[in-house]
Design an enzyme around this catalytic site. Structure first.
Site, PDB file in Angstrom:
ATOM      1  N   LYS A 181      -5.132  10.791  -5.052  1.00 56.84           N
ATOM      2  CA  LYS A 181      -4.584  11.083  -6.376  1.00 56.84           C
ATOM      3  C   LYS A 181      -3.883   9.844  -6.902  1.00 56.84           C
ATOM      4  O   LYS A 181      -2.813   9.472  -6.419  1.00 56.84           O
ATOM      5  CB  LYS A 181      -3.600  12.259  -6.349  1.00 56.84           C
ATOM      6  CG  LYS A 181      -3.463  12.855  -7.751  1.00 56.84           C
ATOM      7  CD  LYS A 181      -2.173  13.569  -8.008  1.00 56.84           C
ATOM      8  CE  LYS A 181      -1.044  12.673  -8.390  1.00 56.84           C
ATOM      9  NZ  LYS A 181      -1.195  11.837  -9.576  1.00 56.84           N
ATOM     10  N   GLU A 259       5.878   5.600   2.344  1.00 63.00           N
ATOM     11  CA  GLU A 259       6.357   4.254   2.033  1.00 63.00           C
ATOM     12  C   GLU A 259       7.148   4.400   0.744  1.00 63.00           C
ATOM     13  O   GLU A 259       6.580   4.560  -0.329  1.00 63.00           O
ATOM     14  CB  GLU A 259       5.156   3.315   1.889  1.00 63.00           C
ATOM     15  CG  GLU A 259       5.516   1.874   2.044  1.00 63.00           C
ATOM     16  CD  GLU A 259       5.475   1.174   0.714  1.00 63.00           C
ATOM     17  OE1 GLU A 259       6.583   0.997   0.142  1.00 63.00           O
ATOM     18  OE2 GLU A 259       4.389   0.820   0.255  1.00 63.00           O
ATOM     19  N   CYS A 293       7.663  -2.670  -3.926  1.00 62.63           N
ATOM     20  CA  CYS A 293       8.732  -2.092  -3.088  1.00 62.63           C
ATOM     21  C   CYS A 293       9.380  -3.156  -2.213  1.00 62.63           C
ATOM     22  O   CYS A 293      10.468  -2.926  -1.685  1.00 62.63           O
ATOM     23  CB  CYS A 293       8.166  -1.003  -2.198  1.00 62.63           C
ATOM     24  SG  CYS A 293       7.414   0.298  -3.126  1.00 62.63           S
ATOM     25  N   GLU A 391      17.461   0.055  -6.349  1.00 64.53           N
ATOM     26  CA  GLU A 391      16.299  -0.810  -6.577  1.00 64.53           C
ATOM     27  C   GLU A 391      16.075  -0.932  -8.089  1.00 64.53           C
ATOM     28  O   GLU A 391      15.889   0.086  -8.773  1.00 64.53           O
ATOM     29  CB  GLU A 391      15.103  -0.127  -5.908  1.00 64.53           C
ATOM     30  CG  GLU A 391      13.830  -0.905  -5.915  1.00 64.53           C
ATOM     31  CD  GLU A 391      12.729  -0.142  -5.162  1.00 64.53           C
ATOM     32  OE1 GLU A 391      12.693   1.106  -5.218  1.00 64.53           O
ATOM     33  OE2 GLU A 391      11.912  -0.811  -4.517  1.00 64.53           O
TER      34      GLU A 391
END
Ligand code: SIN
Length: 490
Positions: A181, A259, A293, A391
């Site tokens: 997906k 992750e 990331c 982040e």
């Protein structure tokens, strides 16, 4: 509108059972070019029963595919690598179009993406079991590594091709069937992979790509999590969504690889090669304009080299050429959407209000488009600012001064995340000390970009678990079965 050598790579339907799926849905969603805001394509938002159908196709195909030969699977993976390499220009064009990243970077991503199929074409032949000495001489213990089953691959926007490939290649190589997906903003690279997977020879039902709008994604995700047929989920995305998926998967006790978010520190010591530290920090911080990331989020620089580092780093940032990713001169382009821009603005404003100073002011670039933002560099940043804690996922470099090695270590580890960390030093003892003590799944020494199909990629703490890439990435798609032969000497 960009042109493709092979227009068939641009698809407007889901890919299920090696066919372009005729959805009955009356709902659609649009994919936009983030650089221009122009519509690229309109896609069907699959109905709940159509997601069920895709799950069933994936599960049914597993019953045969699990018994295919490792050499056939290897050949199909290798064909995929060859086909991606042959079509690299078109695949990069599609990627830049839907994600915005500069064409050179998109080309790099396609190479990276294809490298997973190449690597697992080789490694898939080496799925070894073992024989183990039992405590009872009369028994024998043998282990097999078997494919975990049909798997759901939930992918993010920032690497529209590579994240799907990093998940699918090991899964396909060991005999799992896959239901991918893509993120609703960037589904076209995944559909192009579907087109190539059929050509590569993967049997029907083995590699499927479903389509869901942003609004329908939670419901589609829930179906995949709750389906007893899907035996594992691999997800790349935010920690918040990871926590939801983990809860949703608990009813079927699925194997999971997550992750998730990061908050990567870079630590530059006084003894570092400063030019190298600057160059590599730029690469780490501004790859995909800060939208990976593993992008550096916090730059800790030791006091004696702080000023020199900030000066050289800022000069390089000021030399960036920002613009449309299709423009060959452009070094950095746009963010994925206006919410991403707003987050950078929020972090800058918070830091300035708490005492940070501009080394490079940056800011929004409305003349280029609403998703453009010229990078900002801040000094005098402290641990209590949002940019140190969260982040940013965008082009803001926050530079923080430190004095002692362990002070930097404490700052760096002061985060619930633990994906990547970077150290710049010419002292091997410092490198080793930091490598051991930094709470991160990956510690890079004297290098700012390290990802590789051969690398076990993944985090600790709230950055997730499981590894992608490498032999460990393959293990994540297998289960160990023990066969015990009893009474063999009777
Ligand atoms: C990511 O941002 O999740 C992936 C980055 C990479 O593979 O380098």
């Amino acid at each position: 509108m960009p042109t493709l050598n092979n227009p068939e790579l641009l698809r407007n339907q889901a890919f299920i059972n090696n066919e372009w799926f005729e959805s009955k849905s009356t709902k659609t969603f649009k994919v936009y070019d983030p650089a221009t805001g122009e519509e690229i394509i309109e896609l069907p938002d699959l109905l709940p029963e159509e997601i069920d159908y895709a799950i069933k196709v994936t599960a049914d195909a597993f019953q045969t595919y699990r018994h295919s030969s490792a050499y056939d699977r290897s050949k199909w993976c290798r064909n995929m690598f060859d086909l991606m390499t042959e079509n690299i220009e078109d695949l990069a064009t599609i990627l830049t179009w839907e994600n915005g990243k500069p064409l050179a970077e998109a080309t790099g991503e396609i190479k990276y993406s294809a490298s997973f199929f190449e690597w697992y074409a080789e490694e898939g032949k080496r799925v070894y079991g073992s024989t183990i000495q039992p405590s009872n001489q009369n028994n024998k213990i043998i282990t097999l590594k078997q494919p975990v089953g049909p798997v759901g691959l939930l992918c993010p926007f920032n690497f529209p091709s590579a994240m799907g490939a990093r998940k699918a290649a090991p899964a396909l190589a060991v005999g799992c069937t896959t239901l991918l997906k893509p993120d609703a903003q960037v589904p076209l690279s995944s559909l192009a992979l579907g087109y190539l997977a059929k050509k590569a020879g993967f049997p029907a039902g083995v590699f499927n790509v479903i389509l869901s709008s942003n609004e329908s994604t939670p419901a589609a995700g829930l179906k995949i999590c709750e389906s007893p047929s899907i035996k594992k989920i691999s997800f790349t995305g935010s920690t918040a969504v990871g926590k939801i998926l983990m809860k949703q998967s608990s009813s079927t006790l699925k194997k999971l690889s997550f992750e998730l978010g990061g908050n990567a520190p870079i630590i530059v010591f006084n003894d570092a090669d400063i030019d190298k530290a600057v160059d590599q920090s730029i690469l780490s911080k501004f790859r995909s304009l800060g939208q990976t990331c593993v992008c550096a989020n916090r730059l800790y620089v030791q006091s004696k080299v702080y000023d020199e580092f900030v000066k050289k780093f800022s000069a390089k940032v000021e030399a960036f050429k920002i613009g449309n990713g299709f423009d060959k001169e452009v070094t950095h382009s746009c963010l994925i959407h206006d919410r991403a821009v707003a987050k950078v603005v929020e972090h800058v404003e918070d830091a300035i209000a708490k005492g940070a100073k501009y080394a490079v002011k940056g800011g929004k670039l409305p003349d280029l488009g609403e998703n453009f933002y010229a990078p900002t560099v801040l000094t005098d940043v402290t641990q209590d600012m949002k940019v140190s804690k969260e982040e940013t996922f965008g082009p803001l470099a926050a530079v923080i001064k430190f004095e002692e090695r362990d002070e930097a270590l404490t700052f760096a580890n002061d985060s619930e995340f633990g994906l990547a960390a970077y150290v710049f030093t010419e002292n091997v003892n410092t490198a080793w000390y930091m490598g051991e003590k930094l709470e991160a799944g990956m510690v890079a020494v004297n290098v700012g970009v390290f990802t590789d199909a051969a690398l076990p990629f993944g985090g600790v703490k709230e950055s997730g678990f499981g590894r992608e890439g490498s032999l460990y990435g393959m293990d994540d798609y297998t289960v160990v079965k023990s066969i015990i032969l009893g009474d063999v000497y009777s």
